[in-house]
Structures are given as structure tokens and as C-alpha cells.
Design a protein around this motif. Structure first.
Motif, PDB file in Angstrom:
ATOM      1  N   ILE A 176       0.840  -1.206   0.000  1.00  0.00           N
ATOM      2  CA  ILE A 176       0.000   0.000   0.000  1.00  0.00           C
ATOM      3  C   ILE A 176       0.873   1.254   0.000  1.00  0.00           C
ATOM      4  CG2 ILE A 176      -1.747   1.271   1.298  1.00  0.00           C
ATOM      5  CD1 ILE A 176      -2.863  -1.392   2.229  1.00  0.00           C
ATOM      6  N   MET A 177       2.021   1.202   0.681  1.00  0.00           N
ATOM      7  CA  MET A 177       2.970   2.320   0.614  1.00  0.00           C
ATOM      8  C   MET A 177       3.449   2.536  -0.819  1.00  0.00           C
ATOM      9  SD  MET A 177       5.389   1.734   3.945  1.00  0.00           S
ATOM     10  CE  MET A 177       4.694   1.501   5.586  1.00  0.00           C
ATOM     11  N   MET A 178       3.725   1.436  -1.525  1.00  0.00           N
ATOM     12  CA  MET A 178       4.139   1.539  -2.926  1.00  0.00           C
ATOM     13  C   MET A 178       3.037   2.156  -3.774  1.00  0.00           C
ATOM     14  SD  MET A 178       6.012  -2.185  -3.313  1.00  0.00           S
ATOM     15  CE  MET A 178       6.089  -2.051  -5.076  1.00  0.00           C
ATOM     16  N   ILE A 179       1.782   1.791  -3.502  1.00  0.00           N
ATOM     17  CA  ILE A 179       0.653   2.338  -4.259  1.00  0.00           C
ATOM     18  C   ILE A 179       0.558   3.849  -4.054  1.00  0.00           C
ATOM     19  CG2 ILE A 179      -1.877   2.388  -4.347  1.00  0.00           C
ATOM     20  CD1 ILE A 179      -1.809  -0.636  -3.825  1.00  0.00           C
ATOM     21  N   ALA A 180       0.677   4.291  -2.800  1.00  0.00           N
ATOM     22  CA  ALA A 180       0.604   5.733  -2.506  1.00  0.00           C
ATOM     23  C   ALA A 180       1.759   6.478  -3.168  1.00  0.00           C
ATOM     24  CB  ALA A 180       0.612   5.955  -0.999  1.00  0.00           C
ATOM     25  N   ALA A 184       9.761   6.740   5.864  1.00  0.00           N
ATOM     26  CA  ALA A 184       9.319   5.352   5.750  1.00  0.00           C
ATOM     27  C   ALA A 184      10.387   4.385   6.240  1.00  0.00           C
ATOM     28  CB  ALA A 184       8.948   5.045   4.300  1.00  0.00           C
ATOM     29  N   ALA A 185      11.663   4.669   5.913  1.00  0.00           N
ATOM     30  CA  ALA A 185      12.748   3.804   6.371  1.00  0.00           C
ATOM     31  C   ALA A 185      12.857   3.820   7.892  1.00  0.00           C
ATOM     32  CB  ALA A 185      14.065   4.251   5.737  1.00  0.00           C
ATOM     33  N   ALA A 186      12.714   5.010   8.484  1.00  0.00           N
ATOM     34  CA  ALA A 186      12.768   5.113   9.946  1.00  0.00           C
ATOM     35  C   ALA A 186      11.602   4.365  10.583  1.00  0.00           C
ATOM     36  CB  ALA A 186      12.758   6.579  10.360  1.00  0.00           C
ATOM     37  N   GLY A 187      10.404   4.510   9.995  1.00  0.00           N
ATOM     38  CA  GLY A 187       9.242   3.810  10.536  1.00  0.00           C
ATOM     39  C   GLY A 187       9.368   2.303  10.420  1.00  0.00           C
ATOM     40  N   THR A 188       9.882   1.828   9.286  1.00  0.00           N
ATOM     41  CA  THR A 188      10.070   0.383   9.097  1.00  0.00           C
ATOM     42  C   THR A 188      11.092  -0.166  10.081  1.00  0.00           C
ATOM     43  OG1 THR A 188       9.558   0.652   6.745  1.00  0.00           O
ATOM     44  CG2 THR A 188      10.650  -1.390   7.410  1.00  0.00           C
TER      45      THR A 188
END
Length: 462
Positions: A234-238, A259-263
Motif C-alpha cells: 500500500i505504501m508503494m501504491i501511494a 518510511a525507512a525510519a518507521g520500518t
């Protein structure tokens, strides 16, 4: 010394073409020098990417035609590759699930029949969507994303948990996965909203609101169900929707860091995810003795034992409970074992054909809504397929992401076929009018031209 007179033919040609003059060096300006004919002065060197691009364009021009003579090859390539992948999926689900079904006292054909029913429903829906005007779908953008959010929230209340993920709702014996429906709903909603923003997207405020908060809500609800793999898709879709809308690239750098920090935070705070990452990186068991790489290791054994042509359809050994849920996320390993390298290459070629054909549809779109919607669907399907095959081949840690059109799962198959129906509708508009399939439903959608024409008419009457 006798001077050589000028030939009359040269004078006539010079009179006809005044741009061609006699230069002092004795050569005509505007004509190719004699040295060029002998190869002394070569043409400017064309880079390899440039040659590949020109060859690619010549190939598609010859295959599809140009202008009003387009034969619709893009439309039929998308349709053919989708149907082929779906047929391979039903066949491999039957092969991979039969053993475990017999062991559980069920019919060996049960899972394949369910997959076939969802495939039939999905194909009918794909056919209907391919024959309507895609602009009409704008009316479903807000209701669709609203329903997706409600269903994702409802999963956390009445949903069922399978293998640690709480993503399913049981509807009369049929399980439905709202997170799969949210992919298409979010793609449609973001295409609608970003198209309305238009030129305002150069300012970060209009990029962030309301697109980013809505995507964050959907991703957050999926993560509450502990499904990191679906959240990544879904991140890729956004991100794809924002990219095809023409958002400034520096915003992607900021979003990528966030996103990298959140992952990383989600991985560190979960012992299960850290176990998967360390097992994939080191190849050893975790501190508590859990081998989180067990499924991936046996998947590689299956791929290796298949050789060039495989051990034969239905003859897999890894599906005898060596690979848990072999008909689901790791069905690509069963394809490699039973059909060999040839079978896996066929699947890769079909996905490559599908991607190239959808890309042709994307680049031909002038309307932002069409371009964003088709581009987002392309990234969704191809990105998910890439992640799945990367996991099976050991290039990524184990993440629960199904292989589009092939892995077992009615919700995923149905939504994927619906997405292809949307792309087919756009590809149909590129065909020559004489051979274009007729619309099934004549649904009128308000466009910017229609609105401007109505305003003009109202002014004249006033």
C-alpha cells in the motif's frame, strides 16, 4: 595551363537550388563532404540506451500500428497474459494444496474450486469494467475508500486471526480480506484527488493534504492487524500515485527517509520481525531456537530440485508439509520444483509482457486521472510480484505477500482482476474505432469539457 570549364549540369542544379553554393574549397555547401562518404567523418555515436529506446519504439510501432490504424495489440497482450497467469494459478493451487487437503480429511479439489469460483467472478467483473468509461469511476472514489476504512476497522473487532495476522472477515463461511480491496480503493481515490489538485501539486501543502493522511490511515489500520507485507504494498501504491501525478522529487526523499525510519522502528520493536531479519541475514536460528527462515530454505530446495524442466506436474516433494501453506505465498517455489526453470521463466515472461503492455497504456494517457490510475495499478501488480519472488528466492526476508493471479486467495485474485479491467478500459480507447469492443454500459461521466460547455450555454441564455 588550361582551366577546366564548369559543367552546364552543375550550373542548372545550382540555379534550381540556390541554397547549394560553390564554396571556396571547391565543395558545395549543404551537401555531404567527400570525407564523410569515405568514413573519415563518422556520425555522432548513439548511446546504448538510445538504441534500445529506438528499437523498443520500432517494435511497438510494428506490432501495434500508429494513429487510427492501431490494431489493439496492447489490449490483447494485457488480456492474454492476465488469463494465462490466472490459469497457471488455478492449476498450481490444485497441485500444491491437494496433499495437505487430503491430510486434513478434505477434498483435494476444494481450494482449487474456490479459486476457480473467484476467478470466474473476477473475470466477469473485469469484462464489465473494461467496457465502461473509467471517468465514471470517480463517483466511487470517496465511497470506496470510506468503505475500505470501515472494513479495515471492523476487522480489528470481528475479524479472524490466521498465522498471527488479523486481516480476514468471515462472511457465511467465505473469508474476505478487506486489505486487498483497500489497494484498489486507495488507487482510485488518490487518482481522483490528485487529478482535482492538478497544478497545485507543486506546493507540498496540496501534496500532503488530503492524500497523505488518508494513505496513512489505511496503512495504519493494516499494520494494526500485524500485516507488514500488505502495508508495504500500500505504501508503494501511494508513492506511485504521487509520482505519476508529477509531485516534486525532493518530497520522495523526505518520505523515503520517514518510511525507512518507521520500518526500522517496527522491526526493532517486534521480536518476530527481528527474528525473520536475522535468520535471513545469518542463515541461523534465532536466540529462542526458532528457525524463521525454515519456509524460505525449503522453498530454495524446491527451486533447486526442479532443474531445467522440473520433476513433473503434481510430483512436488516440498508440498508434503515441508513448505507450510505451499499453495499461498510460496507457490512460486512449487512452480520451480514441478515445472523447472522453464516454468519459472514462463511466469516471469508473462509478468514482463503484462508490465510492458500496461506501461504502453500509461505513457499514452494525457489526462492526469487516467495516467495516475493506470500507473498505480502497474506498480501495485508488478511490485507485489517482485516482492513475492524476491522472498521465495531468498533476496528478501520472509514477508507475507501473495503472487498476483497465482497464489491462493479469492480476495487478492478478485481485486487484481478488477484492476486489470480498469486498465483494459483505457487500452480499449487506444484502439482503432472500427475494431474497438463496444461499451457494455453507456455510463456518462462529467468531464471538464462538459462542465465548461454547460457554463457557456448558461451564459448565452442569461
Amino acid at each position: 595551363m588550361v582551366s577546366t570549364p564548369t559543367r552546364p549540369q552543375a550550373k542548372k542544379s545550382q540555379a534550381r537550388n540556390p541554397q547549394v553554393r560553390q564554396s571556396p574549397a571547391g565543395t558545395r555547401q549543404g551537401a555531404a563532404p567527400k570525407a564523410a562518404k569515405t568514413g573519415a567523418t563518422a556520425r555522432p555515436a548513439v548511446s546504448l540506451p538510445g538504441r534500445l529506446r529506438s528499437a523498443y519504439r520500432r517494435f511497438w510501432s510494428a506490432l501495434e500500428g500508429t494513429g487510427t490504424s492501431r490494431n489493439g495489440s496492447t489490449y490483447y497482450l494485457i488480456l492474454g497474459s492476465t488469463l494465462a497467469l490466472t490459469a497457471i494459478g488455478i492449476m498450481m493451487v490444485l497441485s500444491a494444496s491437494s496433499v495437505e487437503s487430503i491430510a486434513a480429511g478434505k477434498s483435494p479439489y476444494g481450494d482449487a474450486l474456490k479459486q476457480g469460483v473467484f476467478a470466474a467472478i473476477g473475470m466477469f467483473t473485469m469484462f464489465v469494467l473494461s467496457r465502461i468509461n473509467v471517468v465514471w469511476l470517480k463517483r466511487l472514489a470517496w465511497p470506496g475508500v470510506g468503505a475500505a476504512v470501515v472494513l479495515l476497522a471492523l476487522v480489528q473487532v470481528v475479524g479472524s486471526e490466521i498465522n498471527g495476522n488479523k486481516n480476514w472477515i468471515d462472511l457465511g463461511g467465505i473469508t474476505f480480506q478487506p486489505s486487498e480491496a483497500s489497494k484498489l480503493a486507495l488507487a482510485l481515490w488518490m487518482a481522483t484527488v490528485l487529478a482535482m489538485k492538478g497544478r497545485l501539486l507543486s506546493r507540498w501543502q496540496h501534496v500532503a493534504i488530503p492524500a497523505v493522511p488518508m494513505a496513512a490511515i489505511v496503512i495504519g489500520l493494516v499494520l494494526i492487524g500485524n500485516d507488514l507485507g500488505t502495508a508495504m504494498i500500500i505504501m508503494m501504491i501511494a508513492a506511485a500515485a504521487l509520482f505519476f501525478a508529477g509531485v516534486p522529487l525532493y518530497l520522495f526523499g523526505i518520505a523515503g527517509l520517514a518510511a525507512a525510519a518507521g520500518t526500522a522502528l517496527m522491526a526493532v520493536t517486534s521480536s518476530n520481525r527481528m527474528c525473520r531479519i536475522t535468520s535471513w541475514w545469518t542463515g541461523e536460528t534465532c536466540a529462542n531456537g526458532t528457525d524463521a527462515n525454515y519456509q524460505a530454505t525449503n522453498g530454495l530446495y524446491g527451486l533447486a530440485s526442479g532443474g531445467w524442466f522440473g520433476v513433473g506436474l503434481g510430483q512436488s516433494r516440498q508440498k508434503y508439509s515441508w513448505i507450510p501453506e505451499a499453495h499461498n505465498d510460496f507457490i512460486f517455489a512449487i512452480i520451480g520444483e514441478e515445472l523447472g526453470l522453464v516454468g519459472t521463466v514462463v511466469v516471469l515472461i508473462l509478468f514482463a509482457i503484462l508490465g510492458a503492455a500496461i506501461y504502453r497504456v500509461v505513457v499514452a494517457q494525457e489526462d492526469m486521472f487516467h495516467r495516475v490510475l493506470a500507473g498505480t495499478i502497474m506498480v501495485w501488480l508488478l511490485g507485489q510480484a517482485t516482492v513475492n519472488m524476491s522472498v521465495v528466492t531468498g533476496l528478501m526476508p520472509v514477508i507475507g505477500v501473495p503472487l498476483p493471479f497465482i497464489s491462493y486467495g479469492g480476495s487478492a485474485l478478485l481485486m487484481s482482476l478488477c484492476a486489470i479491467g480498469v486498465v483494459l478500459s483505457l487500452a480499449r480507447e487506444q484502439m482503432a474505432p472500427a475494431i474497438r469492443p463496444r461499451r457494455m454500459l453507456k455510463l456518462k461521466a462529467k468531464t471538464a469539457k462538459d462542465t465548461a460547455a454547460k457554463k457557456k450555454t448558461a451564459r448565452k441564455r442569461a
